[in-house]
Write an enzyme that holds these catalytic residues in place. Structure first.
Site, PDB file in Angstrom:
ATOM      1  N   GLU A  61       0.823  -1.275  -0.106  1.00 56.37           N
ATOM      2  CA  GLU A  61       0.032  -0.188  -0.143  1.00 56.37           C
ATOM      3  C   GLU A  61       0.930   1.332  -0.140  1.00 56.37           C
ATOM      4  O   GLU A  61       1.939   1.188   0.633  1.00 56.37           O
ATOM      5  CB  GLU A  61      -1.026   0.082   1.197  1.00 56.37           C
ATOM      6  CG  GLU A  61      -1.812  -1.138   1.168  1.00 56.37           C
ATOM      7  CD  GLU A  61      -2.435  -1.367   2.764  1.00 56.37           C
ATOM      8  OE1 GLU A  61      -3.773  -1.688   2.752  1.00 56.37           O
ATOM      9  OE2 GLU A  61      -1.551  -1.107   3.708  1.00 56.37           O
ATOM     10  N   ARG A 117       3.779   4.296  16.190  1.00 60.45           N
ATOM     11  CA  ARG A 117       2.612   5.214  15.646  1.00 60.45           C
ATOM     12  C   ARG A 117       1.198   4.594  15.878  1.00 60.45           C
ATOM     13  O   ARG A 117       0.187   5.253  16.303  1.00 60.45           O
ATOM     14  CB  ARG A 117       2.623   6.080  14.534  1.00 60.45           C
ATOM     15  CG  ARG A 117       2.480   5.182  13.165  1.00 60.45           C
ATOM     16  CD  ARG A 117       0.993   5.209  13.005  1.00 60.45           C
ATOM     17  NE  ARG A 117       0.565   5.012  11.344  1.00 60.45           N
ATOM     18  CZ  ARG A 117      -0.165   4.008  10.702  1.00 60.45           C
ATOM     19  NH1 ARG A 117      -0.542   2.739  11.565  1.00 60.45           N
ATOM     20  NH2 ARG A 117      -0.534   3.945   9.651  1.00 60.45           N
ATOM     21  N   ALA A 144       4.276  -8.800  16.540  1.00 64.67           N
ATOM     22  CA  ALA A 144       5.266  -7.607  16.341  1.00 64.67           C
ATOM     23  C   ALA A 144       4.537  -6.496  17.113  1.00 64.67           C
ATOM     24  O   ALA A 144       5.431  -5.473  17.736  1.00 64.67           O
ATOM     25  CB  ALA A 144       5.778  -7.557  15.206  1.00 64.67           C
ATOM     26  N   GLN A 145       3.247  -6.232  16.967  1.00 63.83           N
ATOM     27  CA  GLN A 145       2.785  -4.985  17.574  1.00 63.83           C
ATOM     28  C   GLN A 145       2.558  -4.651  18.842  1.00 63.83           C
ATOM     29  O   GLN A 145       2.639  -3.978  19.608  1.00 63.83           O
ATOM     30  CB  GLN A 145       1.512  -4.867  16.665  1.00 63.83           C
ATOM     31  CG  GLN A 145       1.322  -4.509  15.231  1.00 63.83           C
ATOM     32  CD  GLN A 145       2.335  -3.698  14.581  1.00 63.83           C
ATOM     33  OE1 GLN A 145       2.575  -2.544  14.963  1.00 63.83           O
ATOM     34  NE2 GLN A 145       3.031  -4.107  13.781  1.00 63.83           N
ATOM     35  N   ASP A 166      -2.652 -15.656  22.467  1.00 65.19           N
ATOM     36  CA  ASP A 166      -2.350 -15.938  21.058  1.00 65.19           C
ATOM     37  C   ASP A 166      -2.468 -17.305  20.719  1.00 65.19           C
ATOM     38  O   ASP A 166      -2.358 -18.142  21.678  1.00 65.19           O
ATOM     39  CB  ASP A 166      -0.824 -15.211  20.880  1.00 65.19           C
ATOM     40  CG  ASP A 166      -0.637 -15.261  19.611  1.00 65.19           C
ATOM     41  OD1 ASP A 166      -0.331 -14.204  18.964  1.00 65.19           O
ATOM     42  OD2 ASP A 166      -0.633 -16.303  18.609  1.00 65.19           O
ATOM     43  N   GLY A 230      -6.319  -5.235  13.979  1.00 67.36           N
ATOM     44  CA  GLY A 230      -5.642  -6.419  12.947  1.00 67.36           C
ATOM     45  C   GLY A 230      -6.600  -6.344  11.627  1.00 67.36           C
ATOM     46  O   GLY A 230      -6.237  -7.052  10.973  1.00 67.36           O
ATOM     47  N   ASP A 232      -7.672  -5.075   8.866  1.00 74.11           N
ATOM     48  CA  ASP A 232      -7.342  -3.680   8.018  1.00 74.11           C
ATOM     49  C   ASP A 232      -7.093  -3.800   6.700  1.00 74.11           C
ATOM     50  O   ASP A 232      -6.530  -3.118   5.931  1.00 74.11           O
ATOM     51  CB  ASP A 232      -6.137  -3.234   8.696  1.00 74.11           C
ATOM     52  CG  ASP A 232      -4.928  -4.046   8.472  1.00 74.11           C
ATOM     53  OD1 ASP A 232      -5.153  -5.053   8.088  1.00 74.11           O
ATOM     54  OD2 ASP A 232      -3.779  -3.830   8.997  1.00 74.11           O
ATOM     55  N   SER A 297      -9.798   0.586  13.871  1.00 78.94           N
ATOM     56  CA  SER A 297      -8.384   1.131  13.541  1.00 78.94           C
ATOM     57  C   SER A 297      -8.021   0.485  12.201  1.00 78.94           C
ATOM     58  O   SER A 297      -7.853  -0.572  12.067  1.00 78.94           O
ATOM     59  CB  SER A 297      -7.399   1.374  14.481  1.00 78.94           C
ATOM     60  OG  SER A 297      -5.925   1.803  13.913  1.00 78.94           O
ATOM     61  N   VAL A 298      -7.582   1.191  11.230  1.00 78.19           N
ATOM     62  CA  VAL A 298      -6.910   0.600  10.068  1.00 78.19           C
ATOM     63  C   VAL A 298      -5.458   1.396   9.768  1.00 78.19           C
ATOM     64  O   VAL A 298      -4.877   0.684   9.051  1.00 78.19           O
ATOM     65  CB  VAL A 298      -7.705   0.564   8.704  1.00 78.19           C
ATOM     66  CG1 VAL A 298      -8.848  -0.361   8.837  1.00 78.19           C
ATOM     67  CG2 VAL A 298      -8.243   2.107   8.432  1.00 78.19           C
TER      68      VAL A 298
HETATM   69  P1  NAD Z   1       2.286 -10.740  13.405  1.00 77.58           P
HETATM   70  O1  NAD Z   1       2.323 -11.471  12.620  1.00 77.58           O
HETATM   71  O2  NAD Z   1       3.735 -10.257  14.152  1.00 77.58           O
HETATM   72  O3  NAD Z   1       1.553 -10.975  14.807  1.00 77.58           O
HETATM   73  C1  NAD Z   1       0.257 -11.584  14.736  1.00 77.58           C
HETATM   74  C2  NAD Z   1      -0.272 -12.402  15.961  1.00 77.58           C
HETATM   75  O4  NAD Z   1      -1.579 -12.708  15.736  1.00 77.58           O
HETATM   76  C3  NAD Z   1       0.445 -13.575  15.770  1.00 77.58           C
HETATM   77  O5  NAD Z   1       1.559 -13.946  17.069  1.00 77.58           O
HETATM   78  C4  NAD Z   1      -0.375 -15.016  15.471  1.00 77.58           C
HETATM   79  O6  NAD Z   1      -0.105 -16.229  16.135  1.00 77.58           O
HETATM   80  C5  NAD Z   1      -1.594 -14.335  16.018  1.00 77.58           C
HETATM   81  N1  NAD Z   1      -2.892 -14.838  15.716  1.00 77.58           N
HETATM   82  C6  NAD Z   1      -3.305 -15.043  14.397  1.00 77.58           C
HETATM   83  N2  NAD Z   1      -4.686 -15.626  14.541  1.00 77.58           N
HETATM   84  C7  NAD Z   1      -5.058 -15.652  15.677  1.00 77.58           C
HETATM   85  C8  NAD Z   1      -6.251 -15.982  16.515  1.00 77.58           C
HETATM   86  N3  NAD Z   1      -7.256 -16.549  15.914  1.00 77.58           N
HETATM   87  N4  NAD Z   1      -6.397 -15.912  17.949  1.00 77.58           N
HETATM   88  C9  NAD Z   1      -5.212 -15.168  18.452  1.00 77.58           C
HETATM   89  N5  NAD Z   1      -3.942 -14.933  17.875  1.00 77.58           N
HETATM   90  C10 NAD Z   1      -3.804 -15.001  16.532  1.00 77.58           C
HETATM   91  O7  NAD Z   1       1.639  -9.075  13.178  1.00 77.58           O
HETATM   92  P2  NAD Z   1       1.770  -7.712  13.684  1.00 77.58           P
HETATM   93  O8  NAD Z   1       2.802  -7.047  13.020  1.00 77.58           O
HETATM   94  O9  NAD Z   1       1.669  -8.009  15.036  1.00 77.58           O
HETATM   95  O10 NAD Z   1       0.504  -7.234  12.969  1.00 77.58           O
HETATM   96  C11 NAD Z   1      -0.925  -7.563  13.745  1.00 77.58           C
HETATM   97  C12 NAD Z   1      -1.976  -7.143  12.731  1.00 77.58           C
HETATM   98  O11 NAD Z   1      -2.121  -5.666  12.851  1.00 77.58           O
HETATM   99  C13 NAD Z   1      -1.867  -7.451  11.309  1.00 77.58           C
HETATM  100  O12 NAD Z   1      -3.098  -7.510  10.459  1.00 77.58           O
HETATM  101  C14 NAD Z   1      -1.512  -5.889  10.655  1.00 77.58           C
HETATM  102  O13 NAD Z   1      -2.008  -5.874   9.426  1.00 77.58           O
HETATM  103  C15 NAD Z   1      -2.112  -5.055  11.738  1.00 77.58           C
HETATM  104  N6  NAD Z   1      -1.725  -3.705  11.872  1.00 77.58           N
HETATM  105  C16 NAD Z   1      -2.640  -2.551  11.981  1.00 77.58           C
HETATM  106  C17 NAD Z   1      -2.229  -1.406  11.990  1.00 77.58           C
HETATM  107  C18 NAD Z   1      -3.135  -0.442  12.145  1.00 77.58           C
HETATM  108  O14 NAD Z   1      -2.809   0.836  12.062  1.00 77.58           O
HETATM  109  N7  NAD Z   1      -4.453  -0.267  12.509  1.00 77.58           N
HETATM  110  C19 NAD Z   1      -0.710  -0.944  12.037  1.00 77.58           C
HETATM  111  C20 NAD Z   1       0.188  -2.157  12.092  1.00 77.58           C
HETATM  112  C21 NAD Z   1      -0.395  -3.364  11.826  1.00 77.58           C
END
Ligand code: NAD
Length: 351
Positions: A61, A117, A144-145, A166, A230, A232, A297-298
């Site tokens: 994106e 952010r 990661a977040q 998780d 998540g 988004d 939030s997206v």
């Molecule tokens: P990541 O892959 O590091 O972590 C995601 C975690 O979710 C993993 O540990 C996974 O095991 C867990 N998971 C998956 N399905 C699950 C379920 N059904 N129940 C419980 N846990 C589950 O990803 P990340 O970098 O932490 O990002 C997480 C999400 O946040 C992504 O979808 C990303 O697109 C979104 N995100 C949104 C924004 C925003 O501004 N809204 C910003 C950054 C990331």
């Protein structure tokens, strides 16, 4: 005069040093203040839903905006299967440019900055929407977040306990270990249902490219604030539709959230409030103790603009950046080709 052809570049290494030198929680608080400042001048910005290129594996994106003086964009990907292949789900970099001549004035890594952010925005929104006296947050998705989210809610909202779940227990273990010295009480929970017990705030931050049900209707009691980050992308959500129908929904920029957020599950005219309206006092945030508030939030371009603006201010007068020879600077602007010929002549002389 400053050489306008040299562009400051903040690498991952420099970003980490910048964040650590100020302190992570200080950066989260300062970022939230910068984002709030920009949300309060919302009408000055160019706004558009982000430009997304979807594939079976994920999305890439571009997120542009401008306040009339400065233009910014972020490049960001979202690839839920990346983690299992040893890559980040989300990586990013961004650019700020001056509108007067279009020259870039900053290039920065934004993978760490996006996590910061996003967490700052989540906690900022929660400050307006969470129930009074909130001290406990459930966090479903411990990737990661997650640590950034926990620290932002501690620093900005006063959260003292985070209940973690998780589907992969090693993610929860990693999150607990990383937060061991944070001053937050962390509890590992065996299910999403267990995690939300007694929580004033529920954060969902999972990654899965599907309509998932991370929260079902029976898991959400009256008075809770939900921070759903998540879901988004089109076809990627986390909450059961019935929760949305019981909630008052708050968004960043409605035209983008209707495409990408939990809101994609509802009718195109479902009422929502944009957070900038709450921040400038023209619309209410939480109005009663029983209300379920939902921040859908997206991630929006103005948050990235604010984050880049903050980084640009912070690196001034430091050595926390490299100088990039990014822009061609011929002796006279029209003689771009001549610059190439002079380079060739220089190479021949040197040979
Ligand atoms: P990541 O892959 O590091 O972590 C995601 C975690 O979710 C993993 O540990 C996974 O095991 C867990 N998971 C998956 N399905 C699950 C379920 N059904 N129940 C419980 N846990 C589950 O990803 P990340 O970098 O932490 O990002 C997480 C999400 O946040 C992504 O979808 C990303 O697109 C979104 N995100 C949104 C924004 C925003 O501004 N809204 C910003 C950054 C990331």
């Amino acid at each position: 005069m400053k050489n306008l052809n040299i562009v400051p570049f903040v690498s991952v290494d420099h970003m980490m040093k910048l964040v650590l030198s100020r302190g992570i929680e200080t950066v989260l608080v300062e970022l939230a203040a910068t984002i709030e400042e920009d949300f309060k001048r919302w009408e000055m910005f160019d706004k558009t839903p982000r430009v997304a290129s979807h594939s079976a594996e994920g999305v890439i994106e571009l997120m542009p905006t401008s306040d009339g003086d400065v233009y910014g964009f972020k490049y960001v990907n979202g690839h839920p299967a990346n983690m299992k292949r040893g890559f980040q789900t989300v990586t990013a970099f961004g650019v700020l440019s001056q509108v007067t001549n279009g020259y870039p004035v900053l290039i920065s890594e934004m993978t760490i900055l996006t996590a910061l952010r996003t967490a700052a925005t989540s906690a900022l929104a929660a400050r307006y929407l969470m129930p009074a006296g909130a001290r406990t947050m459930a966090m479903i998705g411990n990737g990661a977040q997650s640590e950034f989210q926990a620290l932002a809610f501690k620093a900005i909202c006063g959260i003292e306990e985070v209940r973690l779940f998780d589907i992969d227990p090693s993610a929860t273990g990693k999150c607990m270990a990383n937060l061991a010295d944070s001053g937050i009480r962390c509890r590992a929970c065996s299910s999403g249902e267990a995690a939300v017990q007694g929580a004033d705030i529920i954060t969902t931050v999972t990654a899965d490219k599907q309509y998932a049900t991370i929260l079902s209707d029976n898991m959400v009691g009256a008075g809770v604030h939900i921070n759903a980050i998540g879901g988004d992308c089109p076809g990627k959500t986390e909450l059961h539709k019935d929760i949305l129908l019981r909630s008052d929904m708050f968004v960043e920029y409605a035209p983008q959230t209707r495409i990408e957020g939990e809101l994609q599950q509802l009718d195109a005219d479902h009422p929502v409030t944009e957070m900038w309206e709450v921040m400038n006092g023209s619309k209410p945030g939480r109005t009663s103790a029983d209300q379920i508030t939902l921040f859908d939030s997206v991630g929006f371009a103005i948050e990235d603009f604010s984050a880049l603006r903050y980084v640009r201010e912070q690196i001034a007068g430091t050595d926390l950046y490299q100088e990039l020879d990014l822009l061609a600077d011929p002796d006279t602007p029209r003689d771009l080709f001549g610059m190439l010929l002079r380079c060739e002549a220089g190479q021949k002389d040197a040979a």
